[in-house]
Design an enzyme around this catalytic site. Structure first.
Site, short mmCIF file in Angstrom:
data_model
loop_
_atom_site.label_atom_id
_atom_site.label_comp_id
_atom_site.label_asym_id
_atom_site.label_seq_id
_atom_site.Cartn_x
_atom_site.Cartn_y
_atom_site.Cartn_z
N CYS A 15 -6.29 6.34 9.59
CA CYS A 15 -5.75 5.23 10.37
C CYS A 15 -6.75 4.07 10.29
O CYS A 15 -7.86 4.22 9.80
CB CYS A 15 -5.51 5.63 11.82
SG CYS A 15 -7.02 6.05 12.70
N CYS A 18 -10.27 4.49 11.41
CA CYS A 18 -11.23 5.00 10.44
C CYS A 18 -11.88 3.84 9.69
O CYS A 18 -13.10 3.82 9.48
CB CYS A 18 -10.53 5.92 9.44
SG CYS A 18 -9.88 7.46 10.14
N ASP A 434 8.35 -12.91 -8.72
CA ASP A 434 8.14 -13.10 -10.15
C ASP A 434 9.50 -13.26 -10.80
O ASP A 434 10.52 -12.80 -10.26
CB ASP A 434 7.40 -11.87 -10.70
CG ASP A 434 7.31 -11.90 -12.21
OD1 ASP A 434 6.87 -12.92 -12.76
OD2 ASP A 434 7.71 -10.90 -12.84
N ASP A 632 6.49 -6.99 -11.13
CA ASP A 632 6.60 -5.72 -11.87
C ASP A 632 5.58 -5.59 -12.99
O ASP A 632 5.47 -4.53 -13.60
CB ASP A 632 8.00 -5.59 -12.48
CG ASP A 632 8.22 -6.54 -13.64
OD1 ASP A 632 7.78 -7.71 -13.55
OD2 ASP A 632 8.83 -6.12 -14.65
N ASP A 636 1.22 -9.58 -12.55
CA ASP A 636 1.52 -9.75 -11.13
C ASP A 636 0.53 -9.02 -10.23
O ASP A 636 0.49 -9.26 -9.02
CB ASP A 636 2.94 -9.24 -10.82
CG ASP A 636 4.00 -9.95 -11.62
OD1 ASP A 636 3.89 -11.18 -11.77
OD2 ASP A 636 4.93 -9.29 -12.12
#
Length: 766
Positions: A15, A18, A434, A632, A636
């Site tokens: 979490c 941490c 994109d 993708d 990017d």
């Protein structure tokens, strides 16, 4: 001063508390100048003075806190994650078995013997054994984390858990040896249950994080391991790492280009989607630059190496991703913001409760609290506060909401990789998309055929015949179109490919030229009648292929990258939600504008390189916008990491997927808004869960200060609080008969509509 940077992959984080503990530990270490911790990607980046601090000390700090440093090798890192899951499963199995046994013993006491008290030493000893076995067996790592956090004056959830667990042990020992009225079994049971609850909470977080990244592979796998180096006319195969600037390398058709360089000899079409994301290959000749990782499509090239090692393109992208990932501001989850004040608050109230029953009766003699120090009641109050104060339901609130949302998302083919995706997405006001492979399909296809002599089928027949033996991606698009339209065509009698320009062919005694308009002009073809249509098609962003038969232009074939079927609808959904869509692309402005107009996007950023994408995202953020990015490709990846929320199209490259917070398993763009609506709904569930859990904890702690709360009622309150959170998270789905997918590997794009997904608004599905 000698400033150095190091970066580690961390195992054992569950979490944002941490992440906060790690950050505090390093900030309190002499010699550390700056530290950035990423929970989503479980990494820490540290800037330190190597003259004051050794790297081994940095590693020891992580290990002392109870975390592990994973191997930098991606495959080994994945294996370590799998071992962590196996270890967490064993811990949960052992602690769960102890919890079930303890619960059975308590039920036996209550319903068979009709009492809350054990009335038998063997019951006390059995429960003590279960408590010690749970705390120092599967729960030992929590004790170590709590101890090392306290050593550094860090108060976190591990400290509070151990305070409650040891309070249970202390209460049980007091019942055994000091106060016979203390409910010994129930105090020992508290130690078992809260330890088990914590292990369960961390297990759910680990499962969500690990399963969502199973398919992630390495970026640098795209580069070939060896290259053909040319020296003094001799060709030798060497490791890519041995290449130096100025070396000459020969690359054959179909091979990946191993290094960044400049073409010395040869002409070819090169697929540079690795850098630009664009699907249409780029013609390369002497003097042109090529990028390592791109693919040589047709001709043979001789390339002079211009960049190696850290200066190479792929290594630069990898470094940018790592830096952006750890430098991106962390998001403290809502539950952790509550726990930040709740942990020290509970510890303070416990101490105050004990002192109250010791001091107030003495100071206020004759008052309503008695006339002498009440050690037993003070101890009972302090212990009960710690027991009821352990936020088991608070700890479960976020993971359960995350599992719920993750299950709904998985049923729609969406992987929500981090809690940030749930919390931040609802605040996003700008989504940057994109172009190639995200808004468009990412593959060249024939968009239009223009016939000047005859009909479109005749033009396709001539073009397909000439291109029948070509391996160029544009030729594939023409051949695919001919097949789709049922056009039959003969093979050419003669065939000659002119690299970077077009095709000469002879078919049924006809001389056919297929290629660029400029090349046909060079070949003596009069292009006057075709000029208006060429300009019109190029203005729409298409690549225009001209077809000439026996010195006369007979037609044009316009090739482009088709827009996805649901792109315009998705953009409209964004606008309806008050989100501004922005398109960003490495393609030219003319093509970008044409695609943007097709789908309804008004803001366009064109001619943007990979590192510039990250800079553009940062500028939007600095302007006060909350930004999500959808992409993708490798180009990017830095932008996906920099964005507040990175969304990767699952059909894209591995590095894009690794850089993202959300992964769409198919290529359907509508999943972006499905993710937004699920994230918004899940965050609302998180707040509801936290309100319910905090109410139980708050009321319980207040009641516990009286010293009158029996541990069995404390346990009932804990069970009720967790039950309320469970019911709130999943009851709606169970009542509607929906299947909750918790495997997070679904590839389906459809699901039943979640009626509460966006404040009553119906979610759209594919």
């Amino acid at each position: 001063m000698s400033t150095t940077h190091v970066q580690y992959d961390i195992g054992g984080m569950s979490c944002s508390f941490c992440a906060e503990s790690i950050r505090k530990a390093y900030e309190r270490t002499e010699g550390v100048e700056e530290v950035n911790v990423s929970l989503a990607h479980e990494e820490v980046r540290i800037r330190y003075d190597s003259g004051v601090l050794a790297e081994v000390d940095l590693k020891d700090t992580l290990r002392d806190l109870g975390y592990t440093i994973r191997d930098p090798d991606k495959q080994k890192r994945f294996e370590e994650q799998q071992r962590e899951v196996e270890q967490a499963t064993r811990r949960l199995t052992l602690s769960g078995a102890a919890a079930i046994a303890t619960a059975g013993l308590m039920l036996f006491m209550i319903f068979v013997r009709g009492t809350f008290e054990s009335q038998a030493l063997w019951m006390d000893l059995v429960t003590l054994g279960l408590a010690l076995g749970t705390m120092f067996g599967p729960g030992r790592y929590i004790t170590e984390k709590a101890y090392n956090s306290l050593r550094r004056r860090i108060f976190n959830q591990h400290v509070l858990l151990e305070a409650g667990a040891f309070a249970g042990l202390l209460g049980g020992f007091l019942g055994l040896f000091v106060f016979p009225t203390f409910p010994t079994v129930h105090f020992f049971a508290v130690s078992v249950f809260i330890t088990t609850y914590h292990i369960l909470s961390e297990y759910t977080s680990l499962i969500v994080r690990t399963r969502a990244s199973r398919a992630v592979q390495g970026l640098l796998d795209l580069q070939p391991d060896t290259a053909r180096r040319v020296r003094d006319g001799e060709v030798e195969e060497v490791e890519v790492d041995e290449l130096e600037s100025g070396d000459h390398v020969r690359i054959k058709p179909g091979e990946s280009i191993p290094v960044d360089g400049t073409v010395l000899e040869g002409e070819s079409a090169v697929d540079e989607s690795v850098a630009t994301g664009e699907s249409v290959p780029v013609d390369k000749g002497p003097g042109d630059e090529v990028i390592g990782g791109s693919v040589n499509e047709t001709g043979t090239l001789l390339v002079e190496v211009t960049a190696t090692g850290d200066d190479a393109f792929l290594n630069q992208v990898a470094r940018q991703v790592e830096e952006a990932r750890t430098m991106k501001p962390g998001v403290v989850q809502l539950a952790d913001r509550v726990l930040k004040y709740f942990v020290p608050g509970v510890l303070t109230i416990a101490v105050a409760s004990f002192l109250f029953w010791i001091l107030v009766p003495v100071v206020w003699s004759g008052g309503p609290f008695g006339t002498e120090a009440n050690v037993q009641r003070g101890a009972f109050a302090a212990l009960a506060v710690l027991v009821l104060g352990y936020p088991c339901a608070l700890g479960m609130a976020t993971p359960l909401a995350l599992i719920r949302g993750g299950g709904l998302a998985a049923n729609r083919g969406i992987l929500m990789r981090s809690g940030d995706a749930f919390q931040i997405f609802q605040d996003v006001d700008t989504i940057v998309l994109d172009k190639t492979g995200t808004i468009t399909k990412g593959e060249p296809a024939v968009e239009e055929v223009v016939a000047f002599d005859g009909n479109e089928s005749d033009v396709l027949t001539r073009a397909a015949s000439a291109e029948a033996f070509s391996e160029h991606p544009l030729a594939d698009a023409i051949l695919d179109c001919a097949d789709e339209r049922g056009v039959e065509f003969p093979d050419p009698d003669e065939f000659d490919s002119v690299t970077g320009k077009g095709i000469r062919a002879e078919v049924d005694e006809m001389r056919i030229l297929v290629g660029k308009p400029g090349w046909l002009t060079e070949e003596g073809i009069d292009m006057t009648t075709a000029r208006d249509d060429i300009d019109r098609l190029q203005a729409r962003g298409y690549t225009v292929v001209c077809v000439a038969v026996d010195e006369t232009v007979v037609g044009l074939v316009a090739i482009g990258d088709p827009v996805k079927n649901d792109a315009a609808e998705t953009v409209e959904r964004m606008k309806d939600a008050g989100i501004t869509p922005v398109m960003i692309t490495g393609d030219n402005e003319r093509t970008a504008t044409a695609v943007a107009e097709t789908v309804g996007i008004d803001r366009v950023m064109a001619d943007v390189l990979p590192d510039d994408k990250r800079d553009e995202i940062r500028r939007l953020q600095e302007g006060g916008e909350r930004v999500a990015m959808v992409g993708d490709g490798i180009n990017d990846a830095p932008g996906l990491t920099q964005a507040d929320i990175g969304i990767a199209i699952g059909a894209g490259t591995d590095i894009a997927i690794e850089s993202a917070d959300i992964v769409l398993m198919g290529d359907r763009l509508g999943g972006v808004m499905d993710s937004y609506e699920i994230g918004k709904s899940s965050y609302r569930k998180t707040k509801q869960n936290l309100l319910a859990a905090f109410s139980f904890n708050g009321i319980g702690v207040a009641a516990a200060t009286t010293g009158l709360v029996h541990p069995v009622f404390a346990m009932i309150a804990m069970v009720l609080s967790v039950s309320v959170v469970l019911v709130n998270s999943f009851a709606g789905q169970l009542l509607r008969g929906e299947r909750l997918n918790t495997d997070f590997t679904a590839e389906s794009d459809t699901s039943a509509v979640d009626t509460d997904a966006s404040a009553g608004a119906e979610m759209k599905t594919a």
